[in-house]
Design a protein around this motif. Structure first.
Motif, PDB file in Angstrom:
ATOM      1  N   GLY A   1     -45.511   8.795 -42.865  1.00 16.37           N
ATOM      2  CA  GLY A   1     -45.888  10.403 -43.377  1.00 16.37           C
ATOM      3  C   GLY A   1     -47.170  10.301 -43.931  1.00 16.37           C
ATOM      4  O   GLY A   1     -48.105   9.763 -43.369  1.00 16.37           O
TER       5      GLY A   1
ATOM      6  N   SER B   1     -35.407   2.935 -37.683  1.00 13.65           N
ATOM      7  CA  SER B   1     -36.595   3.802 -37.100  1.00 13.65           C
ATOM      8  C   SER B   1     -37.342   3.997 -38.199  1.00 13.65           C
ATOM      9  O   SER B   1     -36.956   4.472 -39.344  1.00 13.65           O
ATOM     10  CB  SER B   1     -36.014   4.935 -36.475  1.00 13.65           C
ATOM     11  OG  SER B   1     -35.377   5.813 -37.225  1.00 13.65           O
TER      12      SER B   1
ATOM     13  N   ARG C   1     -40.433   6.681 -39.612  1.00  8.74           N
ATOM     14  CA  ARG C   1     -41.352   7.894 -39.620  1.00  8.74           C
ATOM     15  C   ARG C   1     -42.559   7.708 -40.350  1.00  8.74           C
ATOM     16  O   ARG C   1     -42.467   7.956 -41.794  1.00  8.74           O
ATOM     17  CB  ARG C   1     -40.533   9.336 -39.691  1.00  8.74           C
ATOM     18  CG  ARG C   1     -41.336  10.308 -39.142  1.00  8.74           C
ATOM     19  CD  ARG C   1     -40.246  11.393 -38.513  1.00  8.74           C
ATOM     20  NE  ARG C   1     -38.754  11.367 -38.987  1.00  8.74           N
ATOM     21  CZ  ARG C   1     -38.142  11.865 -40.120  1.00  8.74           C
ATOM     22  NH1 ARG C   1     -39.017  12.330 -40.838  1.00  8.74           N
ATOM     23  NH2 ARG C   1     -36.963  11.450 -40.393  1.00  8.74           N
TER      24      ARG C   1
ATOM     25  N   SER D   1     -35.334   5.350 -41.694  1.00  9.27           N
ATOM     26  CA  SER D   1     -33.801   5.859 -41.365  1.00  9.27           C
ATOM     27  C   SER D   1     -32.906   4.739 -40.583  1.00  9.27           C
ATOM     28  O   SER D   1     -33.458   4.183 -39.715  1.00  9.27           O
ATOM     29  CB  SER D   1     -33.899   7.068 -40.770  1.00  9.27           C
ATOM     30  OG  SER D   1     -34.906   7.028 -39.775  1.00  9.27           O
TER      31      SER D   1
ATOM     32  N   LEU E   1     -47.260   0.949 -34.729  1.00  9.84           N
ATOM     33  CA  LEU E   1     -46.747   2.419 -35.336  1.00  9.84           C
ATOM     34  C   LEU E   1     -47.828   3.369 -35.595  1.00  9.84           C
ATOM     35  O   LEU E   1     -47.551   4.247 -36.141  1.00  9.84           O
ATOM     36  CB  LEU E   1     -45.930   1.731 -36.613  1.00  9.84           C
ATOM     37  CG  LEU E   1     -44.620   1.035 -36.325  1.00  9.84           C
ATOM     38  CD1 LEU E   1     -43.837   0.700 -37.792  1.00  9.84           C
ATOM     39  CD2 LEU E   1     -43.594   1.939 -35.468  1.00  9.84           C
TER      40      LEU E   1
ATOM     41  N   GLU F   1     -38.129   6.597 -48.541  1.00 12.48           N
ATOM     42  CA  GLU F   1     -39.712   6.772 -48.428  1.00 12.48           C
ATOM     43  C   GLU F   1     -40.041   5.303 -49.016  1.00 12.48           C
ATOM     44  O   GLU F   1     -40.043   5.252 -50.476  1.00 12.48           O
ATOM     45  CB  GLU F   1     -40.075   7.765 -49.098  1.00 12.48           C
ATOM     46  CG  GLU F   1     -39.496   9.061 -48.097  1.00 12.48           C
ATOM     47  CD  GLU F   1     -40.886   9.703 -47.615  1.00 12.48           C
ATOM     48  OE1 GLU F   1     -41.756  10.061 -48.687  1.00 12.48           O
ATOM     49  OE2 GLU F   1     -40.829  10.538 -46.672  1.00 12.48           O
TER      50      GLU F   1
ATOM     51  N   ASP G   1     -31.836   7.975 -45.870  1.00 13.18           N
ATOM     52  CA  ASP G   1     -33.392   7.426 -45.390  1.00 13.18           C
ATOM     53  C   ASP G   1     -33.806   7.374 -46.901  1.00 13.18           C
ATOM     54  O   ASP G   1     -33.422   7.644 -47.986  1.00 13.18           O
ATOM     55  CB  ASP G   1     -33.867   8.742 -45.082  1.00 13.18           C
ATOM     56  CG  ASP G   1     -33.411   9.024 -43.647  1.00 13.18           C
ATOM     57  OD1 ASP G   1     -32.595   8.386 -43.041  1.00 13.18           O
ATOM     58  OD2 ASP G   1     -33.968   9.806 -42.696  1.00 13.18           O
TER      59      ASP G   1
ATOM     60  N   LEU H   1     -43.697   5.588 -45.468  1.00 11.58           N
ATOM     61  CA  LEU H   1     -42.841   5.615 -44.260  1.00 11.58           C
ATOM     62  C   LEU H   1     -41.557   5.877 -44.752  1.00 11.58           C
ATOM     63  O   LEU H   1     -40.969   5.744 -45.964  1.00 11.58           O
ATOM     64  CB  LEU H   1     -42.826   4.032 -43.964  1.00 11.58           C
ATOM     65  CG  LEU H   1     -43.876   3.271 -43.483  1.00 11.58           C
ATOM     66  CD1 LEU H   1     -43.656   1.794 -43.348  1.00 11.58           C
ATOM     67  CD2 LEU H   1     -44.650   3.859 -42.461  1.00 11.58           C
ATOM     68  N   ARG H   2     -40.871   6.589 -43.869  1.00  6.01           N
ATOM     69  CA  ARG H   2     -39.541   7.196 -44.003  1.00  6.01           C
ATOM     70  C   ARG H   2     -38.658   6.179 -42.985  1.00  6.01           C
ATOM     71  O   ARG H   2     -38.607   6.474 -41.590  1.00  6.01           O
ATOM     72  CB  ARG H   2     -39.609   8.581 -43.507  1.00  6.01           C
ATOM     73  CG  ARG H   2     -38.133   9.226 -44.057  1.00  6.01           C
ATOM     74  CD  ARG H   2     -37.990  10.716 -43.631  1.00  6.01           C
ATOM     75  NE  ARG H   2     -36.921  11.115 -44.621  1.00  6.01           N
ATOM     76  CZ  ARG H   2     -36.703  11.462 -45.763  1.00  6.01           C
ATOM     77  NH1 ARG H   2     -37.500  11.127 -46.528  1.00  6.01           N
ATOM     78  NH2 ARG H   2     -35.551  11.715 -46.061  1.00  6.01           N
TER      79      ARG H   2
ATOM     80  N   ASP I   1     -39.193   1.175 -32.189  1.00  6.93           N
ATOM     81  CA  ASP I   1     -38.132   2.278 -32.282  1.00  6.93           C
ATOM     82  C   ASP I   1     -36.777   1.371 -32.737  1.00  6.93           C
ATOM     83  O   ASP I   1     -36.098   2.136 -33.187  1.00  6.93           O
ATOM     84  CB  ASP I   1     -37.756   3.051 -30.833  1.00  6.93           C
ATOM     85  CG  ASP I   1     -37.466   2.148 -29.735  1.00  6.93           C
ATOM     86  OD1 ASP I   1     -37.680   0.751 -30.023  1.00  6.93           O
ATOM     87  OD2 ASP I   1     -37.495   2.422 -28.613  1.00  6.93           O
TER      88      ASP I   1
END
Lengths: 224, 486, 1024
Positions: free
Chosen positions: C718, C714, C716, C654, C643, C662, C660, C651-652, C594
């Motif tokens: 996708g 961090s 996210r 931020s 992950l 991608e 952010d 990957l996003r 994280d």
């Protein structure tokens, strides 16, 4: 019926006059259905006997008949069958076919020719270093030499056969007979040609009769 | 040229004993004379459509370049050569049936040899297409022939590909001649039966004025015998040469001495399977159950069982040698590329290998034919139909496995890759099947699909000594050979 | 190496009157006076003939021919006097190009006025005859069809529109506008006039900057480049209190510790570093010594790949590691840091293997005065300062570490510089902004809001080669001249002064920075040529002999005696360092799923994005990941597992204070855990037809406070399935003896160790093998010194007209590069493998499997043992490639020339290649069509050239006459090419070398190329 056989076939040949009956004779083609007409003005041309056509019941009959004809010493005669009848060559007194020799020599030419071609092209005319090997190495040539041998042998067999059989030949007196059309189906024939020195209308016909054919007919052809 | 079957040794008549010559003529010729049945039209239009898509994809391929296929580096050959080997292999059964069985006096061949020979010719046509178009610049293909060209350079006769050129072209020529020679008497039959001048003219022209003269039969039979005699080594050589394409290379998975016999066995195997497929269809469409009998089919199944087992043995031996030789590259091809037992650092991913192709091959080529041990399956039409198709799928996979799995991961891991086909790969392959179908359907529609003269020749009453054993016994030598009872 | 004539060429002149008075305006200049359209119009380019007329100008100056328009300037051939000039015989000119503050001396090959190939200048200290990837590829930038061709002005709709119908008219319009604007500023002394420039390494620039300031006292200069050396400068300033550039001598160092420093590839002075590093590891015999390289870095680089020990450490922990190491040295090895010692404190060693402190410290302590510690420009100044202190404490300074004065003494921290500008712009204090080069809208830190306020400026000018992101926000865009088109001068980091001489008149009438600057300064004669001459004259003070001097400089490419040998001894300022080190806080908290770290690195292909439309570089595989046509976010395998991310998954990312982004994920063995490696330079919006939208732009994520790396990121995950095209998909050696490596000990125990791993075929052949009497060409590739920098690959591509095929085709496995660099991962731990690089081209087997199988004799052996391809004979059966054990043959599945320009359906065609790109083709190499096989030819065209020369001069070919393109480019000198039959050729010696082995010898192909096993020099203690 034998009496009227004495007349020469050409006697009633003047135009217009009704033809005497010589027994069953293959009519010139133009008398057939128009669709099958051959381009012959038959009343102008004079005819002469081409061959006798004797039809037999079975392979066995024709074989034995052939043996007799052979013993009579005819030369210009033949047997026509829908399929090769076993033993007929012997029955007709025919020797070995010469095709084998033709093929053998053709094959030889192929083999040697192939080698010479490769040797000359890769070894003499334009030698190149390929994979560090000698330009004219024989092992690599063997497959192609083999294929060349086969190819030319095959040509020898097929074209040799046609040559020996004098084929293609689309005109032959036997084709004047409608009965003969069944030769490629289930009929067996013996033909004795007028060209044969021993051929005589009556004698030959007698001989043929003695073989108990299903049917006999005289096939005529135009005089060229 | 037949004899009465000897019950003691389980001989039965190939054809119903009451079959007459005329019946044979009739049942074969009528196919070419009557209107074509609906089944024929359906199949024909289907094949024609597929042939059309072959034409389309060929046009695109030649316009755009070989890149239209999925081939890449390292898999420089893929479906193109796979299809080539597959088709050429199929062709072999035709020659085998017509030549080798002829030499062994296998009379049952007469009902299927014409069929098989036609299949050979069309299959070789389809096969020959691929070496022609798989090149990057097809318009220069003539460089492969030993003819002078603007480069003033000759072909390299050391290349197995050159051997192919000679082997395949020879094979095609000889098969064509063989087929045609066999056709001559039957063309004469059609000529004599023809009702219209057109038919008479056309068939007559090709019949070369055949008149069944025994003086001709004599040379004819000799020619046929010689053709058969040379076709036998030829057919063996052709697939051996094809296998040299691989066997003479240095590539692991290709560089194997077992290939020539292995390829020939496989060829015969697949060829018989296709003959079976086609025969079953034609037999039903044209109701010829009495000429192509269950006896024929069963014999062919036995053949497939035998050749299938040979192929299975080849697979096993190839595998054993790969392990036994201790050659790491060779072993890797079999272990990882084919079996896909994935071990080794860096993790060879299952997805990267062709395990599915390999196992499809094993199933279709090794397991399926084994079912023919059982008479029940051997004589079941649906099963033999299914099996024959499965076997041909399997044989296609065999070639694909040999070519693609060996290429895609060879010596240097850095150059490893994976092949996946494009739409053009597929349409081209389907297209050749269409081409084959079209030619074949035209053949059965317009030419005697059964060798009339030869079938007549094996009818009992075709034998001049029929019913009189002993008479001319020496001439009948093979009967004695076949049945010690005489 | 380069073809050079033994004697010095005579002085050059165009004509007698010119000789008499070189300064007099030439006919060309007079012509222009009353011919507004006097110089090259874009329309002239359109026809090839028009171009040749133009490019002939260059040749004209060396007296090639007279009947064409002549340029004002004389430029001198490097090595050929014009008496020898023959059409078809290339000429070579010395010039120079800028690379991260250093100057690379180049030799450019020119065919009838077309530059076609770039080599290093052997006389130039920065290159010593080698080149790097970007120098090789810069030809493609020159011939980029998307270059801007006219000056343009923003129209009402806010779009750029040509300012005139011809190049000349457009320029005039711009000059009038600029002139008017500047006159206004004359009134206010330049208040509100700002210039944004690239870091200066050019004396002329410095001179003109002074001139501008004289004219506009209140005008201000700002400097910005996304890859600056600010940290290095400030670190040096902290430590020494002087604007110096610090040199490391990697040749003399026995132990090298590189802290997040890719000094062989992307750091300043990389080419010379790589050459020296290689020299320090070159093994002639087992008795030789070789250096030992420790690398601490977050993301694998070519430097890390050639390390003997490599520690994956997040970039933010590198400083902590350094402090811990110093502490270890101070406390256990009696290394005296003076006042700095106290500042070290007791840093936590969490996450740092003990041996990386104990063993490394001992190694350094034992090799005092003979080792080098170097930090990367990504690390903060304090780290650099501490590194200097460490070098000083270890007694390296003056031995392996030296100094030269920084080129631009005024250089400041560029972020502060740019921030001030941005703030001023925001406040509306900037009325006129002139941006010389660069692309700040694309690459400026996102948080400065530079791009936003740029649009509001009344009068803004952007000088650049493309109408790029920045140009589109400016009022005026002016086409910029390429380095090969413009005059200039440059100082290398070691002070070596060189003149940048154009190879060709500007294709699109572009201007160079100094020309525009001269116009701003109001110089009457603003042409580059006069600017440079004037600078040179002033600085050299050569009164009378100037002409001769000038010509010698042009000829040699470097001003003799300007390069100062790094050395000297500078006292360090311990208090400043101490305070800086004190401020260098340990990062609190551990990285985790994280709380990730991102690092920003210059792309080893596109650099900072300036090459984004360069097809050669776009398709060049990344040295480590082998990805082309894209960049990606590199994650270590365990991070990816943590992950739950797979290759090609979006990957996003931020982070606080940044927008952010991608990026597609790529699992990269050797990546530090929980540290994501990002490459700059991709995702351009207005790069050109090839580069637009390729890869992912990570600049928005790069803020002014985190230019090098940032944590607190961090992720996210996708969508999956983004296609990343690789040229090498399999990284394991599968336990095969292909790229053979061993340790120095093993090598000393058994010098022939590679031969025991391969099976040499000693069985007698079945036939008489060919005996090569005359020449017998061969190559040797040393895996010990090869770093995998890719220079050879691009050099080969440029020399041999190798097409690029595009991402889709690469993904299909159809890349065309003749020389590929294989990268293997070695070792069990997939998170932390060793790397080994292996260049492979055709090895020219003497018993080549490819030849046996070609049905048409298209590939065969030459009498000199070359495995030749006859393209026009090839029909493309591809059998040869199947039978090639090395898979070095490349097939033209389509016509790949012009493929990218084509529709991608029917393949390309030669005429689809934009005409300006066709100019790059090497006329001595066939351009292959589709359906033809091709492969490395050992640069047969160069061999032929040498043979022709030998026939002409009568003397036998010498080893130094020529070499293959790859060998010539290699900064490590790892590749050597020559005649094996020549007893005193280098390659013949190398082939006999114990380390030499034949690749896949057991196949029996008898290659002509030998590889030399990689020897590593690990520290025995480290393998505990």
């Amino acid at each position: 019926m034998a009496s009227d056989q004495t007349k020469k076939p050409d006697e009633g040949a003047e135009p217009g006059s009704p033809r005497p009956d010589y027994g069953p004779v293959a009519l010139p083609p133009s008398k057939r259905e128009p669709s099958e007409a051959l381009h012959v003005e038959e009343w102008e041309v004079e005819k002469r006997p081409a061959l006798y056509l004797a039809e037999f019941e079975s392979a066995r009959d024709v074989l034995h008949a052939a043996e007799k004809v052979r013993d009579e010493g005819f030369e210009h005669w033949d047997v026509h069958t829908p399929f090769p009848v076993h033993g007929m060559d012997k029955a007709m007194g025919l020797g070995q076919s010469h095709l084998g020799w033709i093929c053998f020599f053709m094959g030889l030419i192929g083999c040697v020719g192939g080698y010479v071609m490769m040797y000359w092209m890769n070894g003499v005319d334009y030698p190149i270093i390929i994979g560090g090997k000698p330009p004219e190495s024989i092992p690599s040539m063997i497959p192609i030499m083999f294929e060349c041998t086969i190819l030319l042998t095959g040509f020898g067999a097929v074209f040799g056969m046609l040559g020996l059989n004098k084929l293609p030949r689309h005109h032959h007196p036997v084709f004047y007979s409608r009965r003969f059309e069944r030769c490629s189906d289930d009929a067996f024939f013996i033909t004795i040609e007028a060209a044969d020195p021993k051929f005589e209308l009556e004698e030959t016909k007698k001989l043929l009769k003695s073989l108990q054919p299903k049917h006999i007919e005289l096939v005529e052809e135009e005089v060229p | 040229m037949s004899h009465d079957p000897i019950a003691e040794i389980g001989e039965t008549h190939l054809l119903p004993p009451d079959t007459t010559f005329h019946h044979v003529t009739e049942s074969v010729s009528r196919v070419t004379e009557n209107k074509a049945p609906r089944g024929w039209w359906i199949l024909f239009l289907l094949s024609l459509a597929l042939a059309g898509c072959l034409l389309a994809s060929l046009t695109y391929l030649v316009t755009a370049g070989v890149g239209a296929w999925g081939n890449n580096n390292p898999v420089m050959w893929a479906w193109d050569i796979t299809n080539f080997v597959w088709w050429i292999g199929i062709g072999h059964a035709g020659t085998l049936i017509s030549a080798i069985l002829f030499l062994f006096r296998q009379k049952w061949r007469t009902s299927i040899n014409r069929f098989a020979e036609a299949m050979t010719i069309f299959a070789v046509m389809c096969a020959g297409l691929f070496p022609g178009i798989h090149t990057g610049r097809p318009w220069f293909d003539y460089y492969m022939f030993p003819i002078p060209n603007q480069m003033a350079l000759w072909p390299n006769f050391k290349s197995p590909l050159m051997w192919d050129v000679f082997a395949v072209s020879t094979y095609f020529t000889i098969s064509l001649l063989f087929w045609y020679v066999g056709l001559i008497p039957d063309l004469a039959t059609l000529r004599d039966r023809s009702k219209t001048a057109k038919r008479r003219a056309i068939y007559g022209a090709f019949a070369l004025g055949w008149r069944g003269s025994n003086r001709h039969w004599r040379n004819y039979e000799r020619a046929y015998l010689i053709l058969a005699a040379i076709s036998t080594p030829l057919v063996l050589s052709v697939h051996s040469v094809v296998s040299f394409d691989f066997a003479t290379s240095v590539l692991p998975g290709w560089h194997t001495t077992i290939f020539p016999p292995y390829f020939v066995a496989g060829a015969v195997f697949s060829g018989f399977a296709l003959v079976m497929t086609l025969l079953l269809i034609a037999r039903t469409v044209f109701q010829m159950q009495d000429i192509v009998t269950m006896k024929h089919l069963e014999l062919m199944n036995k053949f497939m069982l035998a050749t299938g087992s040979l192929v299975g043995y080849a697979y096993a031996m190839e595998f054993f040698i790969a392990w036994y030789s201790g050659n790491p590259y060779e072993w890797h091809v079999f272990r990882s590329n084919r079996l896909a037992i994935t071990v080794g650092e860096g993790g060879v991913s299952m997805a990267g290998s062709y395990w599915w192709a390999y196992w499809a091959m094993i199933f279709c080529n090794v397991l399926v034919p084994q079912t023919f041990w059982f008479k029940k399956l051997r004589t079941s039409i649906p099963w033999m139909f299914a099996a024959s198709i499965l076997i041909n799928i399997g044989m296609w996979f065999e070639r694909f496995v040999i070519i693609a799995t060996s290429l895609h991961r060879d010596f240097l891991p850095s150059s490893w890759g994976y092949f996946s086909p494009t739409i053009i790969d597929i349409t081209l392959y389907i297209g050749t099947i269409g081409l084959f179908g079209t030619l074949f359907l035209l053949f059965i529609r317009w030419l005697p699909m059964i060798a009339i003269a030869e079938v007549k020749g094996v009818l009992p009453h075709a034998d001049p000594h029929h019913g009189t054993p002993g008479d001319h016994a020496p001439l009948d030598a093979y009967v004695a050979a076949e049945s010690p009872a005489e | 190496m380069t073809r050079r004539d033994p004697h010095d060429p005579p002085a050059m002149w165009r004509s007698l009157e010119d000789k008499a008075d070189p300064e007099r305006p030439s006919r060309r200049a007079q012509a222009e006076a009353h011919d507004p359209d006097g110089f090259i119009s874009a329309d002239a380019i359109v026809s090839r003939r028009g171009f040749l007329t133009l490019s002939g100008a260059t040749a004209a100056a060396v007296g090639l021919s007279g009947c064409i328009r002549r340029p004002v300037e004389n430029i001198l051939p490097y090595s050929r006097a014009p008496e020898y000039v023959i059409p078809g015989v290339p000429m070579h000119f010395a010039t120079v190009t800028e690379r991260r503050g250093d100057a690379l001396g180049l030799l450019v090959e020119s065919h009838e006025g077309r530059p076609t190939k770039i080599e290093g200048n052997p006389d130039h200290p920065a290159t010593e005859g080698a080149t790097d990837v970007w120098a090789q590829a810069s030809l493609m930038d020159l011939y980029d069809p998307d270059r801007s061709q006219r000056a343009a002005r923003r129209d009402g709709a806010g779009n750029l529109a040509d300012a005139g119908d011809t190049t000349a008219a457009a320029h005039q319009a711009f000059e009038e506008a600029l002139g008017a604007r500047l006159e206004e500023h004359d009134a206010d002394g330049g208040a509100g006039l700002r210039l944004l420039v690239q870091p200066a390494s050019s004396p002329s620039f410095l001179r003109l900057r002074r001139a501008v300031r004289e004219r506009f006292p209140s005008a201000r200069f700002h400097t910005w480049s996304p890859l600056s050396s600010s940290n290095l400068r400030q670190g040096a300033w902290l430590a020494f209190g002087l604007p110096v550039h610090v040199h490391q001598d990697f040749a003399r160092a026995r132990v090298i510790l590189a802290l997040d420093s890719d000094f062989t590839m992307t750091e300043p002075g990389a080419v010379r570093n790589q050459r020296r590093f290689a020299n320090g590891r070159r093994l002639e015999s087992p008795s030789d010594d070789m250096s030992r390289l420790y690398v601490v870095e977050p993301s694998p680089t070519v430097t890390g790949a050639s390390a003997d020990h490599r520690l994956r450490l997040p970039a933010r922990d590198v400083g902590r590691y350094l402090k811990a190491l110093c502490r270890e040295l101070a406390s256990n090895h009696g290394v005296d840091f003076g006042a700095v010692t106290g500042a070290l404190g007791s840093p936590s060693t969490e996450g740092i293997p003990e041996k990386w402190l104990g063993a490394v410290a001992r190694d350094l302590a034992e090799s005092r005065g003979q080792n080098v510690v170097v930090a990367g420009s990504r690390q903060p100044p304090a780290v650099h300062a501490l590194v200097h202190a460490l070098n000083r404490a270890l007694g390296n300074i003056g031995r392996t570490v030296g100094f030269t004065p920084a080129v631009d003494p005024e250089e400041r921290d560029q972020v502060t510089d740019l921030r001030e500008l941005a703030e001023a712009m925001g406040a509306g204090d900037v009325r006129t902004l002139i941006i010389l080069g660069g692309n700040p809208v694309y690459d400026a830190p996102a948080d400065l809001g530079f791009a936003e306020s740029l649009g509001d400026i009344e009068f803004s000018v952007h000088l650049s080669m493309h109408r790029d992101e920045t140009s589109r926000r400016c009022l005026w865009h002016v086409p910029r001249a390429h380095e090969l088109e413009a005059w200039g001068d440059m100082r290398a980091i070691d002070g070596a002064l060189s003149v940048q001489q154009p190879l060709i008149a500007p294709l699109w009438g572009g201007r160079s920075e100094i020309e525009l600057l001269a116009q701003v300064a109001g110089e009457r004669n603003w042409r580059g040529h006069s600017i440079v001459r004037r600078t040179m004259r002033e600085s050299m003070g050569q009164g009378t002999g100037f002409e001769r001097f000038w010509r010698r400089v042009l000829h040699a490419g470097v001003v003799p005696g300007t390069a100062v040998a790094p050395g000297g001894d500078l006292p360090i300022r311990e208090p400043e360092i101490a305070s800086a080190v004190r401020d260098l806080r340990d990062p609190e908290g551990a990285l985790g799923a994280d709380d990730l770290e991102v690092t920003f690195a210059p792309c080893p292909k596109l650099f900072d994005g300036r090459h984004a439309n360069n097809t050669w570089l776009l398709e060049l595989p990344d040295p480590i990941s082998k990805i082309c046509w894209d960049n990606a976010a590199y994650l270590s395998p365990s991070t990816a597992a943590a992950l739950g991310v797979e290759n090609g998954q979006m990957l996003r990312l931020s982070r606080e204070g940044a927008e952010d982004i991608e990026v597609a994920a790529w699992v990269q063995p050797g990546q530090a855990d929980f540290s994501i490696g990002l490459l700059l330079g991709w995702g351009r919006a207005h790069a050109g037809r090839y580069g637009d939208g390729r890869g992912f732009d990570v600049y928005p994520f790069r803020t002014s406070t985190a230019l090098g790396f940032a944590s607190g990121v961090s992720v996210r995950p996708g969508a999956t399935g983004y296609l990343l095209a690789q040229t090498q998909e399999h990284g394991s050696l599968e336990g095969r003896a292909i790229a053979i490596e061993g340790t120095l000990e093993e090598y000393r125990d058994e010098p022939r160790f590679p031969k025991f791993q391969t099976v040499e075929m000693n069985i007698p052949p079945l036939w008489d093998t060919v005996d090569y009497q005359g020449h017998k060409w061969g190559m040797s590739i040393d895996l010990t010194t090869c770093t995998g920098c890719n220079a050879c690959t691009i050099a080969c591509q440029a020399e041999n007209n190798i097409p690029v095929v595009g991402k889709r085709q690469v993904a299909r496995g159809r890349e065309m590069s003749w020389l590929r660099l294989d990268r293997y991962f070695v070792g069990e731990d997939e998170n932390d493998p060793r790397f080994i690089m292996q260049p492979i081209g055709c090895v020219h087997c003497e018993e080549a499997p490819c030849e046996n199988v070609c049905p048409v004799n298209a590939t065969a052996h030459s009498p000199e043992g070359l495995n030749d391809m006859a393209y026009n004979r090839c029909i493309g059966t591809r059998y040869c490639a199947n039978n090639c054990p090395y898979k070095v043959r490349r097939f033209n599945y389509f016509t790949f020339h012009g493929y990218l320009e084509g529709d991608g359906v029917l393949g390309g065609d030669y005429y689809g290649v934009p005409e300006v790109k066709q100019m790059q083709f090497n006329p001595n190499v066939t351009v292959r069509m589709r359906g033809v096989m091709e492969k490395c030819s050992y640069c047969v065209q160069r061999i032929q050239e040498a043979k022709i020369r030998s026939r002409r001069t009568g003397e036998p070919i010498q080893d130094d006459w020529f070499t293959s393109a790859c060998a010539q480019a290699c900064p490590s000198h790892a590749i050597v090419f020559g005649d094996l039959n020549d007893p005193n050729s280098e390659v013949a010696r190398l082939r006999q070398r114990d380390r030499a082995y034949l690749l896949l010898a057991e196949v029996g192909t008898r290659p002509r190329t030998t590889h030399m096993a990689a020897v590593r020099n690990p520290n025995p203690e480290m393998n505990g």
